[in-house]
Design an enzyme around this catalytic site. Structure first.
Site, PDB file in Angstrom:
ATOM      1  N   LYS A 278      85.529   4.193  24.182  1.00 51.13           N
ATOM      2  CA  LYS A 278      85.908   5.339  25.674  1.00 51.13           C
ATOM      3  C   LYS A 278      87.487   4.305  25.282  1.00 51.13           C
ATOM      4  CE  LYS A 278      82.430   3.375  28.605  1.00 51.13           C
ATOM      5  NZ  LYS A 278      81.949   4.088  29.583  1.00 51.13           N
ATOM      6  N   ARG A 352      70.569   4.664  28.229  1.00 51.94           N
ATOM      7  CA  ARG A 352      69.435   4.657  27.795  1.00 51.94           C
ATOM      8  C   ARG A 352      68.275   4.400  26.133  1.00 51.94           C
ATOM      9  NH1 ARG A 352      71.931  10.429  28.300  1.00 51.94           N
ATOM     10  NH2 ARG A 352      73.225   9.131  29.014  1.00 51.94           N
TER      11      ARG A 352
HETATM   12  N1  BES Z   1      77.782   2.301  31.376  1.00 47.92           N
HETATM   13  C1  BES Z   1      78.479   3.826  31.401  1.00 47.92           C
HETATM   14  C2  BES Z   1      77.951   4.520  32.812  1.00 47.92           C
HETATM   15  C3  BES Z   1      79.549   4.393  33.699  1.00 47.92           C
HETATM   16  C4  BES Z   1      80.320   5.199  33.863  1.00 47.92           C
HETATM   17  C5  BES Z   1      78.995   3.454  33.912  1.00 47.92           C
HETATM   18  C6  BES Z   1      81.589   4.520  34.628  1.00 47.92           C
HETATM   19  C7  BES Z   1      80.015   3.316  35.602  1.00 47.92           C
HETATM   20  C8  BES Z   1      80.994   3.646  35.722  1.00 47.92           C
HETATM   21  C9  BES Z   1      77.502   4.716  30.402  1.00 47.92           C
HETATM   22  O1  BES Z   1      77.375   4.176  28.722  1.00 47.92           O
HETATM   23  C10 BES Z   1      78.320   5.965  29.954  1.00 47.92           C
HETATM   24  O2  BES Z   1      79.359   4.922  29.001  1.00 47.92           O
HETATM   25  N2  BES Z   1      77.718   6.671  29.852  1.00 47.92           N
HETATM   26  C11 BES Z   1      78.339   8.008  29.744  1.00 47.92           C
HETATM   27  C12 BES Z   1      77.308   9.210  28.718  1.00 47.92           C
HETATM   28  C13 BES Z   1      77.492  10.478  28.478  1.00 47.92           C
HETATM   29  C14 BES Z   1      78.272   9.665  26.669  1.00 47.92           C
HETATM   30  C15 BES Z   1      76.235  11.221  28.011  1.00 47.92           C
HETATM   31  C16 BES Z   1      79.290   8.653  30.352  1.00 47.92           C
HETATM   32  O3  BES Z   1      78.407   8.891  31.757  1.00 47.92           O
HETATM   33  O4  BES Z   1      80.114   9.478  30.625  1.00 47.92           O
HETATM   34 ZN    ZN Z   2      78.323   3.469  27.251  1.00 52.39          ZN
END
Ligand code: BES
Ligand code: ZN
Ligand code: ZN
Length: 498
Positions: A278, A352
């Site tokens: 990230k 997931r």
């Molecule tokens: N933990 C994050 C989702 C999240 C984002 C929670 C912001 C709370 C605040 C999750 O693991 C994630 O990173 N999801 C990605 C999925 C994508 C790579 C398909 C996302 O939502 O960007």
């Molecule tokens: Zn994530």
């Protein structure tokens, strides 16, 4: 903090603040004092153009007419728009006013007009919750000087009409339990990620079982045991980290029960994204990624006090999502415990992967009647519903409606979303059974839910994507900045119905 119920408001009752609550255009409903004070209130309202709109407030000094020096009239908006969330927001207005004026004791007059809607059963309980939630702060890492500045509310007296007071004592303690349970979840989320490792969560679960005096049972599976069970999808996420994974199973089993319900919480104690790392600003709040697990742990900590007649199993596949030489790589294929293979194309869609095995374990070993998961799963759900509302998906209309009802009774906002089968096309993999990210740009919260649905084994299931409401990036009426404890009240309310 002490909560008491008092029959009828007494002029002699001494409080730093007396709060009354008024529906829009219905000032007469609160004019239940001496004729002198009633006139004074009417005049003040007219002068300040106070009509009782949602969010409106009017503070008046009572000039010795009653023992409370200050009175606050809080607007509730239109009677037909009233719900528990609005009510709790109004209570928090009074709490804030008490705290900011350095008071420690308040009286709240809960007139008959508050008990003429569908929510009358929940008024007392939700008032106590709102007081506890809106006076919460996380100060353990502040200097002692700063900590001393935080004032604690000592007592709230609720004045009800004499006839309304019967059986409400229980509501006080239920409200207190749900409020404290929510604060426990907030504390867990607010702790820094260097503290709340998978082992830390496992120890919290052990303590909960120990405190329960045998009512709650705990089992922690280590990496080797998890490996033996074939949870390679979960272990794939865990392997980039120095912190060992902990698979937590909590069981609450009353003497008599008709249903067995599994509650599963996403427990990524820090989500760096892994190799699909990230950016710094998106990573800032990623200690929140165990909020689902925090909710499950908090439910178990207080379940024992509510004693519902339902078996509850709590499942948390806890681990960190970190990049390293050992970390999962985009392109890797993992086999989950139920035999399905998953092509990992983005290591940041890790929740997931852990849930796939948490679900498979639950289906195979627990065989529950219903399964409910809470997960900070997708940024896409936040795009759709913002910071205040959780997305809900489910494969069983009846279970969906019972959870929607529990949400509205507990003042937590949830919106039912579609489990659109046609979108499954977007998570088809070329070389494995399924892939962990969608090929489309849109509908990411739906495709994530569809992914999870592949691991439910046909059991009635509800998924709550709490990415938005689990963490407040701006303080609001009931929560300061940080973990909100979302889902605790909803789950405790749902489970208490059995
Ligand atoms: N933990 C994050 C989702 C999240 C984002 C929670 C912001 C709370 C605040 C999750 O693991 C994630 O990173 N999801 C990605 C999925 C994508 C790579 C398909 C996302 O939502 O960007
Ligand atoms: Zn994530
Ligand atoms: Zn995550």
């Amino acid at each position: 903090m002490k909560f008491t119920l008092k029959p009828n408001y007494s002029l002699a009752s001494e409080n730093d603040l007396l709060a009354v609550f008024c529906f829009e255009g219905k000032l007469e409903q609160i004019l239940d004092f001496s004729s002198e004070l009633n006139r004074f209130i009417s005049e003040a309202a007219a002068k300040e153009s106070f009509t009782g709109k949602d969010g409106e407030k009017l503070q008046i000094s009572t000039k010795g007419m009653i023992s409370s020096y200050k009175m606050l009239i809080v607007g509730l908006g239109k009677n037909e728009d009233f719900d528990i969330y609005k009510w709790q927001k109004s209570v928090s207005t009074a709490v804030r006013s008490l705290i900011s004026s350095k008071g420690v004791k308040a009286g709240f007059i809960l007139g008959d007009h508050l008990f003429t809607n569908n929510y009358s059963q929940n008024i007392i309980e939700s008032s106590v919750e709102a007081v506890i939630l809106s006076s919460y702060s996380f100060i353990k890492y502040k200097s002692e000087e700063e900590r001393k500045k935080v004032r604690k509310i000592e007592e709230i007296e609720f004045f009800l009409k004499a006839g309304k007071i019967n059986n409400q004592g229980e509501a006080l303690s239920i409200g207190e339990i749900k409020g404290l349970a929510t604060c426990f979840a907030r504390d867990l989320v607010n702790e820094p990620p260097g503290i709340t490792t998978p082992l830390y969560l496992a120890n919290v679960a052990r303590d909960i079982a120990k405190e329960s005096g045998g009512v709650i049972d705990v089992q922690i599976l280590d990496r080797d045991e998890v490996k033996k069970l074939g949870m390679d999808s979960y272990l794939g996420v865990a392997r980039g980290s120095e912190e060992p994974p902990k698979f937590i199973i909590l069981t609450y089993q009353p003497y008599r029960f008709k249903k067995n319900i599994a509650v599963i919480g996403k427990g990524i104690t820090f989500d760096s994204g892994g190799l699909s790392i990230k950016s710094a600003d998106y990573m800032e709040t990623m200690k929140l990624d165990m909020a689902g697990a925090a909710t499950v742990l908090s439910v178990f900590k207080y379940l024992n006090l509510l004693k519902p007649k339902v078996k509850v199993t709590g499942i948390i596949a806890a681990c960190e999502n970190m990049p390293s030489g050992k970390a999962l790589k985009p392109g890797d294929i993992l086999k989950s415990m139920n035999g399905k293979t998953i092509e990992v194309l983005n290591t940041d869609a890790e929740g997931r992967l852990t849930l796939a095995d948490a679900f498979s374990y639950t289906v195979a070993k627990i065989k529950p009647d219903y399964m409910i998961d809470l997960a900070t799963l997708t940024g896409a759900c936040m795009v759709a519903l913002g910071h205040d509302i959780a997305g809900m998906w489910g494969n069983d209309d009846k279970l969906n409606s019972s959870l929607m009802k529990a949400a509205s009774e507990s003042g937590e906002k949830v919106w039912l979303m579609p489990l659109e089968k046609e979108y499954k096309e977007m998570i088809k993999s070329q070389i494995a059974d399924i892939k962990n990210v969608s090929s489309g740009r849109y509908g990411g919260a739906i495709t994530a839910s569809l992914f999870l649905s592949e691991f439910t084994g046909g059991i009635p299931w509800v998924h709550l994507d709490i990415a938005g409401p689990a963490f407040k990036e701006k303080s609001d009426a009931l929560s300061p900045w940080g973990g909100s404890g979302f889902g605790v009240r909803l789950l405790l309310t749902y489970l208490s119905q059995f």
